[in-house]
Design a protein around this motif. Structure first.
Motif, PDB file in Angstrom:
ATOM      1  N   ASN A 114       0.919  -1.409  -0.486  1.00 36.29           N
ATOM      2  CA  ASN A 114      -0.192   0.249  -0.029  1.00 36.29           C
ATOM      3  C   ASN A 114       1.177   0.984  -0.228  1.00 36.29           C
ATOM      4  OD1 ASN A 114      -2.707  -1.749   0.258  1.00 36.29           O
ATOM      5  ND2 ASN A 114      -1.856  -1.981   1.862  1.00 36.29           N
ATOM      6  N   GLU A 115       2.214   1.129   0.398  1.00 35.28           N
ATOM      7  CA  GLU A 115       3.127   2.210   0.239  1.00 35.28           C
ATOM      8  C   GLU A 115       4.747   1.319  -0.396  1.00 35.28           C
ATOM      9  OE1 GLU A 115       4.902   5.385   3.424  1.00 35.28           O
ATOM     10  OE2 GLU A 115       2.591   4.739   3.517  1.00 35.28           O
ATOM     11  N   GLY A 116       4.540   2.678  -1.197  1.00 35.16           N
ATOM     12  CA  GLY A 116       6.328   2.111  -2.188  1.00 35.16           C
ATOM     13  C   GLY A 116       6.003   2.015  -3.297  1.00 35.16           C
ATOM     14  N   TRP A 117       7.255   1.626  -3.705  1.00 34.68           N
ATOM     15  CA  TRP A 117       7.414   1.498  -4.772  1.00 34.68           C
ATOM     16  C   TRP A 117       7.835  -0.014  -5.743  1.00 34.68           C
ATOM     17  CZ3 TRP A 117      11.830   3.635  -8.723  1.00 34.68           C
ATOM     18  CH2 TRP A 117      11.840   3.755  -9.738  1.00 34.68           C
ATOM     19  N   ASP A 118       8.257  -0.673  -4.666  1.00 31.35           N
ATOM     20  CA  ASP A 118       7.994  -2.081  -4.916  1.00 31.35           C
ATOM     21  C   ASP A 118       8.377  -3.061  -2.995  1.00 31.35           C
ATOM     22  OD1 ASP A 118       8.146  -4.980  -6.068  1.00 31.35           O
ATOM     23  OD2 ASP A 118      10.161  -4.376  -6.954  1.00 31.35           O
ATOM     24  N   MET A 119       7.858  -4.099  -3.205  1.00 30.69           N
ATOM     25  CA  MET A 119       8.911  -5.009  -2.033  1.00 30.69           C
ATOM     26  C   MET A 119       9.679  -6.158  -2.644  1.00 30.69           C
ATOM     27  SD  MET A 119       5.436  -6.032   0.095  1.00 30.69           S
ATOM     28  CE  MET A 119       3.463  -6.923  -1.398  1.00 30.69           C
ATOM     29  N   GLY A 120      10.862  -6.373  -2.060  1.00 36.24           N
ATOM     30  CA  GLY A 120      10.989  -7.658  -2.433  1.00 36.24           C
ATOM     31  C   GLY A 120      12.011  -8.469  -1.016  1.00 36.24           C
ATOM     32  N   LEU A 121      12.331  -9.392  -1.035  1.00 36.21           N
ATOM     33  CA  LEU A 121      13.186 -10.683  -0.055  1.00 36.21           C
ATOM     34  C   LEU A 121      13.969 -10.320  -0.550  1.00 36.21           C
ATOM     35  CD1 LEU A 121      10.833 -14.034   0.405  1.00 36.21           C
ATOM     36  CD2 LEU A 121      11.655 -12.377   2.352  1.00 36.21           C
ATOM     37  N   LEU A 122      15.391  -9.361   0.363  1.00 32.54           N
ATOM     38  CA  LEU A 122      16.554  -9.188  -0.291  1.00 32.54           C
ATOM     39  C   LEU A 122      17.328 -10.596   0.228  1.00 32.54           C
ATOM     40  CD1 LEU A 122      15.915  -6.649  -0.575  1.00 32.54           C
ATOM     41  CD2 LEU A 122      17.345  -5.504  -0.269  1.00 32.54           C
TER      42      LEU A 122
END
Length: 148
Positions: A98-106
């Protein structure tokens, strides 16, 4: 006039030696614009860091933290960061960004290198400098503990 330094509550979400991070919006006026960082946000007046953390994580990805603990405090001249750690017990497709450009497991390798590819941005984006430092502290502490 309020001269207090703003405070934020942020969380290191971990799953199988990977770390869920948010690619912040690429808006020049926000902190760490276009960089990978943690989920979390500012404390509201009268709010504890713990309550702010729970509220922010639900707002940002719809995840109810099962349990969490304090990792540390990282103050500087602009902000006081209350850093927590918590397990991520769901798959990414169960979260709603809902907030931010992307998400990922780093991976730890992404963290040490200081960048990670984003399919949404279609490019490699850097980690925020302070978030990289916090993550390296966390990974190094975790490795020291697991040695013994």
């Amino acid at each position: 006039m309020n001269n207090q330094i703003p405070q934020v509550a942020i969380v290191i979400l971990y799953q199988n030696d990977k770390y869920l991070m948010q690619l912040r919006d690429n808006i020049p006026t926000i902190a760490a614009a276009g960089c990978w960082g943690f989920f979390g946000g500012h404390l509201e007046p009268g709010e504890t860091a713990e309550i702010a953390l729970v509220r922010e994580v639900i707002e940002e990805i719809g995840y109810e933290l099962p349990s969490f603990s304090k990792f540390g405090i990282y103050p500087d001249e602009r902000v006081i960061r209350h850093v927590f750690q918590a397990p991520l017990l769901v798959e990414l497709d169960q979260l709603v960004l809902n907030e931010g450009w992307d998400m990922g497991l780093l991976t730890p390798e992404d963290i040490y290198r200081g960048d990670c590819y984003s399919a949404i941005a279609n490019e490699v984006r850097p980690l925020s400098t302070i978030h990289k430092k916090i993550m390296m502290d966390f990974i190094n502490q975790k490795r020291k503990i697991s040695i013994f």
